[in-house]
Design an enzyme around this catalytic site. Structure first.
Site, mmCIF file in Angstrom:
data_model
loop_
_atom_site.group_PDB
_atom_site.id
_atom_site.type_symbol
_atom_site.label_atom_id
_atom_site.label_comp_id
_atom_site.label_asym_id
_atom_site.label_seq_id
_atom_site.Cartn_x
_atom_site.Cartn_y
_atom_site.Cartn_z
ATOM 1 N N ARG A 1 -0.898 -16.280 -11.424
ATOM 2 C CA ARG A 1 -1.092 -14.870 -11.058
ATOM 3 C C ARG A 1 -2.536 -14.647 -10.642
ATOM 4 O O ARG A 1 -2.818 -13.947 -9.678
ATOM 5 C CB ARG A 1 -0.717 -13.922 -12.226
ATOM 6 C CG ARG A 1 -1.145 -12.479 -11.955
ATOM 7 C CD ARG A 1 -0.516 -11.439 -12.858
ATOM 8 N NE ARG A 1 -0.367 -11.843 -14.236
ATOM 9 C CZ ARG A 1 -1.372 -11.999 -15.112
ATOM 10 N NH1 ARG A 1 -2.618 -11.778 -14.753
ATOM 11 N NH2 ARG A 1 -1.118 -12.384 -16.347
ATOM 12 N N TYR B 1 4.454 4.778 8.392
ATOM 13 C CA TYR B 1 5.629 4.208 7.750
ATOM 14 C C TYR B 1 6.058 5.121 6.588
ATOM 15 O O TYR B 1 5.221 5.550 5.776
ATOM 16 C CB TYR B 1 5.294 2.800 7.253
ATOM 17 C CG TYR B 1 6.367 2.228 6.377
ATOM 18 C CD1 TYR B 1 7.679 2.122 6.840
ATOM 19 C CD2 TYR B 1 6.092 1.808 5.088
ATOM 20 C CE1 TYR B 1 8.682 1.618 6.028
ATOM 21 C CE2 TYR B 1 7.084 1.296 4.276
ATOM 22 C CZ TYR B 1 8.378 1.210 4.753
ATOM 23 O OH TYR B 1 9.359 0.720 3.950
ATOM 24 N N ASP C 1 -4.040 0.435 8.605
ATOM 25 C CA ASP C 1 -2.832 -0.388 8.520
ATOM 26 C C ASP C 1 -2.662 -1.062 9.879
ATOM 27 O O ASP C 1 -2.363 -0.408 10.879
ATOM 28 C CB ASP C 1 -1.634 0.502 8.168
ATOM 29 C CG ASP C 1 -0.357 -0.299 7.956
ATOM 30 O OD1 ASP C 1 -0.217 -1.374 8.576
ATOM 31 O OD2 ASP C 1 0.509 0.157 7.183
ATOM 32 N N LYS D 1 6.094 -8.450 8.625
ATOM 33 C CA LYS D 1 6.324 -8.170 10.038
ATOM 34 C C LYS D 1 5.770 -9.301 10.924
ATOM 35 O O LYS D 1 6.211 -10.419 10.810
ATOM 36 C CB LYS D 1 5.739 -6.793 10.362
ATOM 37 C CG LYS D 1 6.144 -5.704 9.333
ATOM 38 C CD LYS D 1 7.620 -5.481 9.317
ATOM 39 C CE LYS D 1 8.198 -4.609 8.218
ATOM 40 N NZ LYS D 1 7.409 -3.898 7.275
HETATM 41 C C1 LIG Z 1 3.270 -0.033 9.188
HETATM 42 C C2 LIG Z 1 3.822 -0.480 7.865
HETATM 43 N N1 LIG Z 1 3.005 -0.541 6.802
HETATM 44 C C3 LIG Z 1 3.463 -0.925 5.582
HETATM 45 C C4 LIG Z 1 4.788 -1.267 5.387
HETATM 46 C C5 LIG Z 1 5.247 -1.665 4.008
HETATM 47 O O1 LIG Z 1 5.389 -3.051 3.943
HETATM 48 P P1 LIG Z 1 6.475 -3.820 3.030
HETATM 49 O O2 LIG Z 1 7.837 -3.410 3.535
HETATM 50 O O3 LIG Z 1 6.151 -5.262 3.264
HETATM 51 O O4 LIG Z 1 6.250 -3.390 1.635
HETATM 52 C C6 LIG Z 1 5.664 -1.242 6.472
HETATM 53 C C7 LIG Z 1 7.073 -1.609 6.292
HETATM 54 O O5 LIG Z 1 7.911 -1.379 7.142
HETATM 55 C C8 LIG Z 1 5.166 -0.832 7.747
HETATM 56 O O6 LIG Z 1 5.971 -0.770 8.823
#
Ligand SMILES: Cc1ncc(COP(=O)(O)O)c(C=O)c1O
Length: 388
Positions: A58, A111, A183, A208
């Protein structure tokens, strides 16, 4: 690993770093790929006598370390941290830098899970948030309060592909004494480098484009602030939502081809966005590569190319948009994005159902596509017949 021939070097290009940074040949066997250290604990040579600094997975694991060094190199940061998901990374960041009473500016397009984390989880712990159109620099400046600690940005945003001027907001953040978080999931570090533009922290859903093959869930934080990097690493261990060794390995494998994939995603998406723009059943196309996109010039300035995500509104309203999603065949109906295969979805009923009724609500007739790296002619034919 900084003295290794495969340590990141300032003069090396992205494509080279993607394959080599943090990933020297295995010292024991010469294996050219970092092994999956599927292990929880490490033999100590006497109490406290750690070999190579590892004591418990961890806290640190060699496969995850390789990925974390790679992430730092790719984003031009000093510290990369890998988590079990994008939301786990976001949660660690929030709980590291915020305390009750603090305020965060969040974007009006993001998101849905990020919005939910602020609205349904952080708010219960006393964190305040407000929404601003982050493509409008003055709107963000106006949204900053004395209690503000973070400005949170997604660019391009999910699902409306809005573009925020990272350098301009870094200026706003600096002036206000707050941190700018970007992000970078939609762009990936190949297309956009927020830290170089003045951001303090980069967030990724590695699920992604970084993973790239729809076979792993993961998240990342990268910063060039050494002190913040230490605090985040402390909380990563204290909170525990780390990336497992196999997941870290899968993401590293994906990253090796990130540059070639992003080039193809971008060129396919550009062709499809043009095709959709001229389609009688499509009322609006959202793609920053189109010169008609309000953020096109900023995107051209801060991105290498425009990425693989396209959204569009369908004539006939919500049911027509749902029908397009249902009729597509080569585009697989599903959530997520950024894999080699093309996906299609209805954000209002799927990925963004959690923002219904909020300032982040998405148009009901919106369809979002993640354009894969298949032959673009096959993809266009599939969309044309889904729209027919
Ligand atoms: C732009 C964006 N940020 C964060 C996330 C969250 O990521 P995760 O699904 O890996 O937890 C997503 C998920 O679709 C996303 O599209």
């Amino acid at each position: 690993m900084n003295n290794s021939p495969h340590s990141p070097r300032a003069h090396q290009h992205f494509e080279t770093l993607a394959i080599h940074a943090g990933q020297p040949a295995d010292a024991q066997t010469g294996a050219v790929v970092t092994p999956i250290y599927q292990v929880s604990t490490y033999k100590q040579d006497g109490v406290g006598g750690l070999r190579g600094g590892y004591e418990y997975s961890r806290s640190a694991n060699p496969t995850r370390t390789a990925l974390e060094e790679n992430l730092a190199a790719l984003e031009g940061g000093s510290r990369g941290l890998a988590f079990a998901s994008g939301l786990a990374a976001e949660d660690c960041l929030l709980r590291t830098v915020l305390t009750p009473g603090d305020h965060v500016v969040i974007p009006n397009d993001a998101y849905g899970g990020t919005f939910r984390l602020f609205a349904k989880v952080a708010e219960r712990w006393g964190v305040q948030w407000s929404v601003a159109d982050t493509s409008d620099v003055q709107a963000v400046r106006d949204a900053v309060r004395p209690q503000t600690k973070l400005i949170w940005v997604e660019t391009p945003s999910n699902p409306l592909l809005g573009i925020t001027d990272i350098a301009a907001l870094a200026g706003v953040a600096r002036q206000a004494g707050v941190r700018l978080v970007v992000d970078n999931t939609f762009a990936s570090p190949y297309l956009q480098q927020p830290l170089a533009l003045g951001a303090d922290v980069v967030v990724h859903s590695m699920t992604k484009y970084m993973g790239g093959h729809s076979d792993v869930v993961g998240g990342a934080l990268v910063t060039s602030d050494a002190e913040l990097g230490e605090e985040l690493a402390y909380h990563q261990n204290a909170m525990g939502a780390v990336a497992g060794p196999f997941d870290a390995w899968l993401v590293m494998r994906g990253i090796k081809t990130l540059a070639v994939r992003m080039d193809r995603h971008s060129s396919n998406a550009g062709r499809i966005a043009e095709m959709l723009s001229g389609h009688a059943k499509v009322t609006r196309v959202y793609y920053p590569g189109l010169t008609s996109h309000p953020g096109h010039e900023i995107a051209a300035k801060q991105m290498r190319d425009f990425g693989g995500m396209v959204s569009f509104q369908v004539a006939g309203g919500e049911e027509a948009a749902v029908a397009v999603c249902d009729r597509a065949q080569l585009f697989t109906l599903g959530e997520s994005l950024g894999g080699v295969e093309s996906l299609i979805e209805h954000p209002g009923r799927m990925t963004h159902a959690s923002v219904a009724g909020s300032a982040l609500e998405v148009p009901a007739d919106l369809v979002r596509i993640s354009v894969g790296i298949e032959a673009v002619d096959d993809l266009m034919e599939d969309l044309r017949s889904a729209l027919a």
